[in-house]
Design a protein around this motif. Structure first.
Motif, PDB file in Angstrom:
ATOM      1  N   LEU A  60       1.042  -1.198  -0.100  1.00  0.00           N
ATOM      2  CA  LEU A  60      -0.193  -0.051  -0.041  1.00  0.00           C
ATOM      3  C   LEU A  60       0.905   1.244  -0.001  1.00  0.00           C
ATOM      4  O   LEU A  60       0.652   2.228  -0.702  1.00  0.00           O
ATOM      5  N   GLN A  61       2.014   1.392   0.835  1.00  0.00           N
ATOM      6  CA  GLN A  61       2.620   2.372   0.890  1.00  0.00           C
ATOM      7  C   GLN A  61       3.397   2.669  -0.465  1.00  0.00           C
ATOM      8  O   GLN A  61       3.560   4.035  -0.818  1.00  0.00           O
ATOM      9  N   ASN A  62       3.947   1.626  -0.953  1.00  0.00           N
ATOM     10  CA  ASN A  62       4.371   1.895  -2.552  1.00  0.00           C
ATOM     11  C   ASN A  62       3.564   2.358  -3.435  1.00  0.00           C
ATOM     12  O   ASN A  62       4.025   3.065  -4.351  1.00  0.00           O
ATOM     13  N   ILE A  63       2.136   1.853  -3.386  1.00  0.00           N
ATOM     14  CA  ILE A  63       1.263   2.545  -4.353  1.00  0.00           C
ATOM     15  C   ILE A  63       0.982   3.877  -4.217  1.00  0.00           C
ATOM     16  O   ILE A  63       0.999   4.754  -5.295  1.00  0.00           O
ATOM     17  N   TYR A  64       1.072   4.360  -2.842  1.00  0.00           N
ATOM     18  CA  TYR A  64       0.756   5.763  -2.558  1.00  0.00           C
ATOM     19  C   TYR A  64       1.956   6.698  -2.984  1.00  0.00           C
ATOM     20  O   TYR A  64       1.718   7.709  -3.757  1.00  0.00           O
ATOM     21  N   ARG A  65       3.108   6.077  -2.671  1.00  0.00           N
ATOM     22  CA  ARG A  65       4.430   6.670  -3.175  1.00  0.00           C
ATOM     23  C   ARG A  65       4.594   7.117  -4.500  1.00  0.00           C
ATOM     24  O   ARG A  65       4.929   8.010  -4.818  1.00  0.00           O
ATOM     25  N   ALA A  66       4.343   6.109  -4.940  1.00  0.00           N
ATOM     26  CA  ALA A  66       4.478   6.025  -6.670  1.00  0.00           C
ATOM     27  C   ALA A  66       3.531   7.017  -7.246  1.00  0.00           C
ATOM     28  O   ALA A  66       4.300   7.789  -8.272  1.00  0.00           O
ATOM     29  N   GLN A  67       2.406   7.036  -6.755  1.00  0.00           N
ATOM     30  CA  GLN A  67       1.553   8.130  -7.250  1.00  0.00           C
ATOM     31  C   GLN A  67       1.989   9.683  -7.111  1.00  0.00           C
ATOM     32  O   GLN A  67       1.748  10.467  -7.938  1.00  0.00           O
ATOM     33  N   ALA A  68       2.330   9.654  -5.639  1.00  0.00           N
ATOM     34  CA  ALA A  68       2.908  10.993  -5.248  1.00  0.00           C
ATOM     35  C   ALA A  68       4.044  11.318  -6.432  1.00  0.00           C
ATOM     36  O   ALA A  68       4.005  12.474  -6.579  1.00  0.00           O
ATOM     37  N   VAL A  69       4.988  10.267  -6.640  1.00  0.00           N
ATOM     38  CA  VAL A  69       5.878  10.739  -7.350  1.00  0.00           C
ATOM     39  C   VAL A  69       5.629  11.151  -8.871  1.00  0.00           C
ATOM     40  O   VAL A  69       6.197  12.309  -9.554  1.00  0.00           O
ATOM     41  N   ILE A  70       4.670  10.473  -9.423  1.00  0.00           N
ATOM     42  CA  ILE A  70       3.986  10.478 -10.748  1.00  0.00           C
ATOM     43  C   ILE A  70       3.507  12.094 -10.633  1.00  0.00           C
ATOM     44  O   ILE A  70       3.939  12.941 -11.586  1.00  0.00           O
ATOM     45  N   ASP A  71       2.647  12.554  -9.792  1.00  0.00           N
ATOM     46  CA  ASP A  71       1.963  14.029  -9.625  1.00  0.00           C
ATOM     47  C   ASP A  71       3.020  14.899  -9.448  1.00  0.00           C
ATOM     48  O   ASP A  71       3.120  16.114 -10.082  1.00  0.00           O
ATOM     49  N   ALA A  72       4.228  14.627  -8.569  1.00  0.00           N
ATOM     50  CA  ALA A  72       5.255  15.729  -8.356  1.00  0.00           C
ATOM     51  C   ALA A  72       5.921  16.018  -9.698  1.00  0.00           C
ATOM     52  O   ALA A  72       6.237  17.061  -9.915  1.00  0.00           O
ATOM     53  N   GLU A  73       6.328  14.833 -10.538  1.00  0.00           N
ATOM     54  CA  GLU A  73       6.997  14.972 -11.750  1.00  0.00           C
ATOM     55  C   GLU A  73       6.316  15.815 -12.774  1.00  0.00           C
ATOM     56  O   GLU A  73       6.782  16.640 -13.697  1.00  0.00           O
ATOM     57  N   ILE A  74       4.702  15.644 -12.733  1.00  0.00           N
ATOM     58  CA  ILE A  74       4.128  16.412 -13.674  1.00  0.00           C
ATOM     59  C   ILE A  74       4.126  18.066 -13.027  1.00  0.00           C
ATOM     60  O   ILE A  74       4.297  18.697 -14.128  1.00  0.00           O
ATOM     61  N   ILE A  75       4.155  18.273 -12.132  1.00  0.00           N
ATOM     62  CA  ILE A  75       4.013  19.819 -11.505  1.00  0.00           C
ATOM     63  C   ILE A  75       5.592  20.271 -11.564  1.00  0.00           C
ATOM     64  O   ILE A  75       5.618  21.408 -12.326  1.00  0.00           O
ATOM     65  N   TYR A  76       6.438  19.201 -11.656  1.00  0.00           N
ATOM     66  CA  TYR A  76       7.709  19.782 -11.783  1.00  0.00           C
ATOM     67  C   TYR A  76       8.265  20.133 -13.236  1.00  0.00           C
ATOM     68  O   TYR A  76       8.883  21.151 -13.546  1.00  0.00           O
ATOM     69  N   ARG A  77       7.314  19.316 -14.227  1.00  0.00           N
ATOM     70  CA  ARG A  77       7.660  19.879 -15.507  1.00  0.00           C
ATOM     71  C   ARG A  77       7.084  20.984 -15.788  1.00  0.00           C
ATOM     72  O   ARG A  77       7.555  21.943 -16.767  1.00  0.00           O
ATOM     73  N   LYS A  78       5.708  21.362 -15.185  1.00  0.00           N
ATOM     74  CA  LYS A  78       5.146  22.630 -15.512  1.00  0.00           C
ATOM     75  C   LYS A  78       6.020  23.725 -14.946  1.00  0.00           C
ATOM     76  O   LYS A  78       5.801  24.876 -15.434  1.00  0.00           O
ATOM     77  N   VAL A  79       6.532  23.538 -13.800  1.00  0.00           N
ATOM     78  CA  VAL A  79       7.300  24.446 -13.195  1.00  0.00           C
ATOM     79  C   VAL A  79       8.607  24.940 -14.071  1.00  0.00           C
ATOM     80  O   VAL A  79       8.875  25.976 -14.390  1.00  0.00           O
ATOM     81  N   GLN A  80       9.083  24.078 -14.513  1.00  0.00           N
ATOM     82  CA  GLN A  80      10.370  24.054 -15.537  1.00  0.00           C
ATOM     83  C   GLN A  80       9.865  24.968 -16.945  1.00  0.00           C
ATOM     84  O   GLN A  80      10.601  25.932 -17.298  1.00  0.00           O
ATOM     85  N   GLN A  81       8.595  24.706 -17.388  1.00  0.00           N
ATOM     86  CA  GLN A  81       8.265  25.425 -18.454  1.00  0.00           C
ATOM     87  C   GLN A  81       7.828  26.854 -17.957  1.00  0.00           C
ATOM     88  O   GLN A  81       8.216  27.865 -18.858  1.00  0.00           O
ATOM     89  N   ILE A  82       7.471  27.045 -16.910  1.00  0.00           N
ATOM     90  CA  ILE A  82       7.230  28.625 -16.518  1.00  0.00           C
ATOM     91  C   ILE A  82       8.415  29.149 -16.393  1.00  0.00           C
ATOM     92  O   ILE A  82       8.448  30.352 -16.769  1.00  0.00           O
TER      93      ILE A  82
END
Length: 535
Positions: free
Chosen positions: A347-369
């Motif tokens: 369960l912990q790995n499932i939540y962590r993996a999704q958090a990493v995916i979401d953070a990566e999307i936001i990081y890419r948006k930050v880089q674009q800005i």
């Protein structure tokens, strides 16, 4: 992956020295503190108590501005002065003894009055993380506060006279990502599970679990299965009311296995599930305070001078409107629970993996800005930290102390409203302001020479302040008599208490963790009462 290299002896010693505070604000908070530079104006008893509590946790450097010479009164009230200090510069002497508390801290003493520095070298204050001042004249307070407001340097103004003391924090804009709420809401997404979580939960069959493993099912699964069963008779619904949540509890009770005598087996994980019904089954939503941040003009109208906080808020808005489908990024933190190691880690790995995916999307948006604005880059670690705490972001937009001294408009009505209440702490603010006015007019503290003769003079100052805010005079003169009796003296125990409070607020500002007081704190040492007000 290569194993990490062992820590050096210096790092180990440092970790031991700062062990307790590292648990409060972490390695990155300690690094921010060690990069901080605090300026103190006037090393009186209150000032040195503040710096003591900033030096001990390891601030990078401190600068004391004080042109005063050590007197007998200073030695009597200040633990960081010695008898041999008499006749020497107060700032230099106090700094010498304060730095003995922590050799890692750098220190500087400036033997010039602050108003002279303001006039001749106003750029001087730009290098500081926070400026803290005590025992300033009214004119200097207004000039300094306005200058620090203009250059966006946090300012803490302090006063301590007799049993009364206060501090006022001036912050133009202060964003806190790590607020450390006492009761952090869990982010489980049981009402809208992301795909990998839904696959895992839907693939779990409670009835197929053997009796020996029944007590090791994570309560998240138990609640999810209970809601699924409830939704058979309540399609397209989510348990919200007290009645509906009690129905979920009843279903959880049905899941509990029974022994051969029909007695329910006491299993801790099911007890946890019953206790978690109210908190874990809250629907996932976008908090209003976060909506206000991401759709504010600061987040929607970015420019090259926009702070990293607003750039990340803008990227967060883009995520919520697109990939997040109206929801914040997954926090990725799982609460402790009774479960088998296999189930919990899965369960912990499932939540962590999704958090990493979401953070990566936001990081890419930050880089674009950042690329569009041609501003300084923002690290991936900072974006991940931001995503972890998006549920509890906090922003203070403060007011300038200089405007407070004009006693007009909203400030006057605010003070007047509180003075109408009996025994309100706001009366102490008026007294301390009146004592400042007295000192400006007579070049000494009220009661310093002739306590009785100064009562009428101080009363005139109080009456003028009350008149400026359209308030009636005090019905009794007890507070005025008491202020004159203090004679401007500092009581060390009062200054020590307030000094610890101010140091705590300064550390919050430097580390950008925990919510600082917004914006005035008053302490009455005689009654031990405290109060906060926001001008």
């Amino acid at each position: 992956m290569a194993s990490p290299s062992p820590k050096s002896p210096e790092q180990n010693e440092k970790s031991k020295q700062y062990d307790r505070q590292l648990r409060l604000w972490g390695d990155h908070g300690q690094a921010a503190l060690e990069n901080g530079h605090i300026c103190l104006i006037n090393a009186n008893a209150l000032g040195t108590e503040i710096i003591k509590s900033i030096v001990l946790p390891g601030v990078g450097s401190v600068t004391i501005i004080d042109e005063n010479i050590v007197s007998d009164e200073d030695i009597g009230s200040n633990f960081f002065l010695e008898c041999s200090s008499k006749g020497l510069n107060r700032g230099s002497e106090a700094l010498r003894l304060l730095l003995e508390l922590n050799p890692a801290v750098q220190g500087h003493a400036v033997q010039e009055p602050p108003d002279q520095i303001l006039k001749e070298n106003p750029e001087f204050f730009k290098s500081f993380s926070v400026v803290i001042a005590s025992s300033l004249s009214e004119r200097t307070i207004q000039d300094l506060s306005q200058h620090l407001w203009d250059i966006n340097i946090p300012f803490i103004l302090c006063r301590s006279v007799g049993f009364l003391s206060l501090f006022r924090i001036q912050l133009k804009e202060h964003a806190v990502i790590e607020t450390h709420p006492e009761n952090e809401q869990v982010d489980l997404r049981l009402d809208v599970p992301f795909q990998t979580l839904a696959d895992y939960l839907n693939g779990f069959d409670i009835d197929a679990v053997e009796l020996k493993d029944h007590g090791h099912i994570p309560w998240i699964i138990i609640l999810y299965k209970a809601v699924q069963k409830w939704q058979i008779t309540n399609p397209n619904s989510w348990p919200m009311s007290r009645k509906e949540k009690n129905e979920i509890r009843s279903i959880v009770q049905e899941f509990i296995r029974k022994d051969e005598n029909g007695v329910p087996i006491n299993e801790e994980n099911f007890e946890e599930a019953l206790r978690a019904v109210n908190t874990a089954l809250l629907p996932t939503f976008l908090p209003v305070k976060i909506q206000e941040l991401i759709y504010s003009s600061s987040a929607t109208n970015l420019n090259k001078d926009s702070s990293p906080f607003w750039i990340m808020c803008s990227a967060l808005r883009g995520f919520i409107e697109a990939e997040g489908k109206g929801k914040l990024p997954v926090r990725g933190v799982l609460p402790d629970m009774t479960a088998s190691t296999e189930h919990y880690i899965k369960l912990q790995n499932i939540y962590r993996a999704q958090a990493v995916i979401d953070a990566e999307i936001i990081y890419r948006k930050v880089q674009q800005i950042v690329a569009q604005l041609h501003c300084e880059s923002i690290s991936e670690a900072d974006v991940k930290l931001f995503c972890r705490h998006t549920h509890d972001l906090y922003l203070i937009k403060g007011t300038c102390i200089a405007t407070e001294y004009q006693l007009g408009g909203s400030v006057a009505s605010y003070i007047a409203r509180y003075l109408e209440e009996p025994d309100v702490m706001m009366v102490h603010y008026i007294l301390l302001r009146a004592a400042e006015m007295f000192r400006s007019e007579h070049n000494r503290a009220p009661g310093d020479w002739e306590p009785e003769a100064d009562i009428a003079k101080l009363k005139t100052c109080v009456t003028k302040l009350l008149s400026d805010i359209s308030c009636s005079p005090f019905p009794k003169d007890d507070h005025i008599h008491e202020m004159c009796r203090y004679g401007g003296a500092e009581i060390h125990s009062v200054s020590a208490f307030l000094g610890g409070c101010v140091a705590q607020e300064a550390i919050k500002i430097v580390t950008k963790q925990y919510k600082p007081v917004n914006n005035m704190f008053i302490y009455d040492g005689a009654s031990t009462n405290t109060a906060t007000f926001t001008f």
